[in-house]
Enzyme design. Structure first.
Site, short mmCIF file in Angstrom:
data_model
loop_
_atom_site.label_atom_id
_atom_site.label_comp_id
_atom_site.label_asym_id
_atom_site.label_seq_id
_atom_site.Cartn_x
_atom_site.Cartn_y
_atom_site.Cartn_z
N LYS A 45 0.84 -1.20 0.00
CA LYS A 45 0.00 0.00 0.00
C LYS A 45 0.88 1.25 0.00
CE LYS A 45 -0.40 0.14 5.05
NZ LYS A 45 -1.33 0.14 6.20
N TYR A 280 15.15 30.26 7.75
CA TYR A 280 14.04 31.06 8.26
C TYR A 280 14.05 31.16 9.79
CZ TYR A 280 11.97 30.66 3.58
OH TYR A 280 11.75 30.73 2.24
#
Length: 411
Positions: A45, A280
């Site tokens: 999956k 940042y």
């Protein structure tokens, strides 16, 4: 299926996720040895936990997996009929919502999971329209509390499935459940779920159902709980060489090898003075004159932003740590004055053979689990496959496949 085309292992890339299919095949053989009396389902999956569904499915089948498992029907339908997936390999999917592609699943001979009456009604109607019986597996909620039929509703679901089987609309091929805490050996819920599963299976069989397989074992149960193996074990994360429970063992402890190595080419190396803010928010400031390296991977590629300031990277044979915040496309590493050339490899994680971090190291740095680390690596990062075997066809493919994919049922 994966949207990323295979690339040669020597291609110069911004970043790459190298997928070692030889390691995956070895992991399948190891897992089969842990459960020698049961068939093995390779769970592929979510693009095989980020590794690439089709290629991992092929490798798993070549190593002896007789079943493939997916969450969604769309994932299962993409595998059915794909090159290199023999028609006799069973494919199961379990995450359905009303109005799903039931008829397509019936016509593709998929095993579909049913947890409630609405799903049984929809798959039965699809089988009627398709003119062939549906392969249905009834899921019991033995204590996980997610999908699955509650014990109090089990009798009604079993009775309805039995009537549909008598009408020739369904074939109840499996009875199954899922553990909540199999990664915590000794947790009281594990024994309680096993007792409840045996009771619910026994009831269904007394009522006339005769499933081909009964299964509850996931990766941790396959590795540590032999009494849970029944007829089939479902192996997910262990297939990709990651321990389902680092507290009880590393991949090497279980004889497994990590399949994915994530790396990138340094985009820039530059000298900066002390007191220089990095990325940042300036959460990191250089303590003195140093060199900074730019790694061109970020949270848009699946590198967890929560690992800002803590994520480990191997550059030039040395462990480094992310300096400052991880941005969307890049992050910075303080090299402490070392000056590797631009293009030098930065390894975020791999098997650990070269001293590089592992997915588990990143999981600890981000406060999550290694499942999430590998699964979240996005399609912008090309998958580069190594150790792949040629796709075999017909009799040659059958001759190569190990025997014993469908052992006799056992109590």
């Amino acid at each position: 299926m994966s949207t990323t085309a295979p690339l040669p292992s020597t291609a110069p890339l911004r970043a790459r996720a190298e997928i070692d299919l030889a390691a995956l095949r070895a992991n399948v053989r190891t897992l089969r040895a842990h459960a020698p009396g049961a068939a093995l389902m390779a769970v592929v999956k979510s693009e095989a936990y980020g590794h690439g569904a089709l290629r991992c499915a092929r490798a798993a089948v070549a190593a002896g997996a007789g079943w493939l498992g997916t969450a969604t029907p769309e994932e299962a339908l993409a595998l059915r009929g794909a090159e290199g997936i023999p028609a006799d390999v069973r494919i199961m999917c379990w995450l359905w919502t009303p109005g799903g592609p039931w008829r397509a699943a019936v016509e593709a001979d998929l095993d579909v999971s049913v947890s409630g009456m609405w799903a049984l009604r929809e798959v039965t109607e699809a089988a009627r329209r398709a003119g062939r019986p549906a392969r249905v597996q009834l899921k019991a909620d033995t204590g996980l509390g997610r999908n699955g039929c509650q014990p109090g509703d089990w009798a009604a679901l079993v009775a309805a499935a039995g009537r549909a089987e008598a009408e020739g609309l369904v074939r109840v091929t499996g009875l199954w459940s899922h553990f909540a805490c199999a990664d915590e050996p000794g947790h009281p819920s594990v024994a309680a779920q096993l007792v409840r599963f045996r009771e619910m299976v026994a009831y269904a069989e007394r009522e006339g159902l005769s499933p081909e397989v009964r299964h509850i074992a996931n990766s941790p149960a396959t590795l540590t709980l032999p009494e849970s193996h029944f007829d089939l074990v479902r192996t997910g994360i262990a297939l990709y060489g990651i321990s389902p429970s680092p507290e009880i063992g590393t991949p090497a402890d279980f004889g497994l090898r990590p399949v994915m190595t994530l790396s990138a080419s340094l985009a820039l190396v530059k000298q900066v003075p002390g007191g220089h803010g990095v990325s940042y928010g300036h959460r990191y400031t250089t303590p003195g004159e140093t060199t900074l390296a730019l790694v061109p991977l970020g949270y848009a590629d699946g590198v967890p932003r929560h690992a800002s300031g803590t994520g480990p990277v191997l550059i030039g044979g040395k462990w480094r740590t992310v300096a400052g915040r991880i941005a969307m496309d890049q992050f910075v590493v303080d090299l402490g004055g070392d000056e590797p050339a631009p293009g030098t490899e930065a390894v975020l994680f791999g098997p650990g053979d070269r001293g590089e971090p592992t997915a588990e190291d990143w999981a600890q740095a981000a406060g999550t689990i290694a499942y999430e680390i590998v699964t979240r690596i996005g399609t912008r990062v090309p998958r580069v496959y190594v150790g792949e075997e040629p796709v075999r066809h017909g009799a040659a493919a059958e001759a190569d496949r190990p025997a014993g994919n469908n052992p006799a049922r056992k109590r």
